[in-house]
Design a protein around this motif. Structure first.
Motif, mmCIF file in Angstrom:
data_model
loop_
_atom_site.group_PDB
_atom_site.id
_atom_site.type_symbol
_atom_site.label_atom_id
_atom_site.label_comp_id
_atom_site.label_asym_id
_atom_site.label_seq_id
_atom_site.Cartn_x
_atom_site.Cartn_y
_atom_site.Cartn_z
ATOM 1 N N LYS A 60 34.695 35.973 4.049
ATOM 2 C CA LYS A 60 36.090 36.387 4.008
ATOM 3 C C LYS A 60 36.540 36.735 5.414
ATOM 4 O O LYS A 60 35.848 37.431 6.153
ATOM 5 C CB LYS A 60 36.275 37.597 3.086
ATOM 6 N N ILE A 88 39.930 38.162 7.730
ATOM 7 C CA ILE A 88 41.237 38.811 7.748
ATOM 8 C C ILE A 88 41.768 38.751 9.175
ATOM 9 O O ILE A 88 41.098 39.198 10.121
ATOM 10 C CB ILE A 88 41.161 40.275 7.285
ATOM 11 N N GLY A 129 31.998 42.070 2.027
ATOM 12 C CA GLY A 129 33.190 42.894 1.877
ATOM 13 C C GLY A 129 32.984 44.346 2.233
ATOM 14 O O GLY A 129 33.908 45.156 2.106
ATOM 15 N N TRP A 179 31.696 44.640 8.252
ATOM 16 C CA TRP A 179 32.609 43.699 8.900
ATOM 17 C C TRP A 179 32.285 43.554 10.384
ATOM 18 O O TRP A 179 31.920 44.533 11.045
ATOM 19 C CB TRP A 179 34.045 44.174 8.751
ATOM 20 N N CYS A 205 44.998 47.720 7.438
ATOM 21 C CA CYS A 205 44.089 46.901 6.633
ATOM 22 C C CYS A 205 43.162 47.796 5.821
ATOM 23 O O CYS A 205 42.285 48.461 6.375
ATOM 24 C CB CYS A 205 43.275 45.979 7.552
ATOM 25 N N ALA A 233 40.637 47.229 4.001
ATOM 26 C CA ALA A 233 39.212 46.921 4.112
ATOM 27 C C ALA A 233 38.583 47.569 5.329
ATOM 28 O O ALA A 233 37.353 47.704 5.399
ATOM 29 C CB ALA A 233 39.009 45.409 4.159
ATOM 30 N N GLY A 255 47.515 40.161 8.837
ATOM 31 C CA GLY A 255 47.216 40.419 7.445
ATOM 32 C C GLY A 255 46.825 39.180 6.662
ATOM 33 O O GLY A 255 46.475 39.291 5.469
ATOM 34 N N GLU A 286 44.718 36.532 4.933
ATOM 35 C CA GLU A 286 43.350 36.554 4.405
ATOM 36 C C GLU A 286 42.923 35.149 4.027
ATOM 37 O O GLU A 286 43.695 34.405 3.424
ATOM 38 C CB GLU A 286 43.251 37.493 3.199
ATOM 39 N N ALA A 305 39.549 33.083 2.339
ATOM 40 C CA ALA A 305 38.248 33.154 1.681
ATOM 41 C C ALA A 305 37.640 31.753 1.677
ATOM 42 O O ALA A 305 38.293 30.778 1.300
ATOM 43 C CB ALA A 305 38.386 33.671 0.253
#
Length: 295
Positions: free
Chosen positions: A2, A4, A46, A49, A65, A67, A290, A292, A294
């Protein structure tokens, strides 16, 4: 994997503090989105990072963010930071990450020399923030499950290191791209690139995602807009447009393609521009704060 996009803009962001060009004026008025300076966060699970380049805007990026928020009273999901070059807009954010929370820094010898030769980076407690030298074409694990391989791309040294003699398309440790692999997917992150030779096309073959230097549309964007005299080439960035530009040179690269590190003068920031329409028609996306992805 993932990803971002913490920041999609080139140095100075959008709006740039001292610029009144159309894009900056529209960003201030809310006509087009604001963007902070280029940085991307990547994770496999997740939870841990890696941040690719520490933007001067990293405090605001982390705040925006979820996350990236602290998982407890103290701490951070940011386990490591990987630097692609020594530009101010890629290293200055390290000074914000100084409040006694550990993480790892990965950079080439050229990048580490910049940090170690400037005493201001001594605010990063070495007992908590380890600095690791990375070598070209040698993979390393930035966070569990994510392998990163740095590779050279044409570029120049950081502005504050320029001397009387300057190679604008030097190939070495001063400017690198990053290949990210999780065992299933492959992504390449190249926020700065001065030219696209055939050997670089070979390196980018087979990726599922390419995040590539989108700084300028034409080499003379700043001159055309009256915002400066420097060309894209002088700043170490290949334009999107033209026979040797990224749109044509990267046309056969498969996978999803996204322009990032976009200068405040670039017309692709205008949603109704012919330049943006051409980018989209040729299968590219334009990054935004922002965003994202995947894989």
């Amino acid at each position: 994997m993932k990803l971002i996009v913490l920041g999609a803009a080139a140095g100075g962001g959008l709006p740039q503090w001292n610029c009144g060009c159309r894009n900056c004026a529209d960003a201030r008025a809310g006509v087009i989105p604001r963007m902070t300076q280029s940085s991307v966060a990547v994770s496999v699970d997740g939870e841990a990072w890696v941040v690719l380049n520490a933007s001067p805007d990293i405090r605001a990026q982390v705040d925006a963010c979820a996350a990236m928020h602290p998982p407890a009273l103290r701490g951070s999901p940011i386990a490591s930071v990987v630097l692609t070059n020594g530009d101010i807009d890629h290293i200055a954010g390290l000074l914000t990450l100084r409040e006694k929370t550990g993480f790892d820094i990965y950079a080439t010898a050229a990048g580490l020399d910049i940090l170690r030769s400037n005493s201001v980076f001594g605010v990063l407690d070495p007992s908590l923030v380890a600095q690791h030298r990375i070598a070209l074409d040698v993979p390393f694990e930035a966070v569990p499950g994510l392998t990163v391989t740095p590779f050279a791309v044409p570029g120049k040294v950081a502005l504050f290191l320029e001397g009387d003699s300057l190679n604008l398309e030097e190939v070495g440790e001063q400017t690198v791209g990053l290949l990210l692999e999780d065992g299933t997917s492959r992504a390449a992150y190249v926020p700065g690139c001065a030219a696209i030779p055939d050997w670089l096309l070979d390196r980018l073959g087979g990726v599922d995602l390419l995040l590539f230097d989108g700084t300028v549309w034409n080499n003379d964007d700043m001159q055309r807009t009256g915002t400066g005299e420097k060309t894209g080439a002088r700043m170490g960035h290949v334009p999107l447009n033209g026979e040797l530009g990224s749109l044509d040179r990267l046309a056969d690269v498969e996978g999803r393609k996204v322009f990032i590190h976009i200068n405040n003068t670039n017309p692709i920031l205008q949603p109704d521009s012919v330049e943006r329409a051409e980018v989209l028609a040729k299968g590219w996306d334009v990054a935004f704060d922002g965003m994202e992805i995947a894989l």
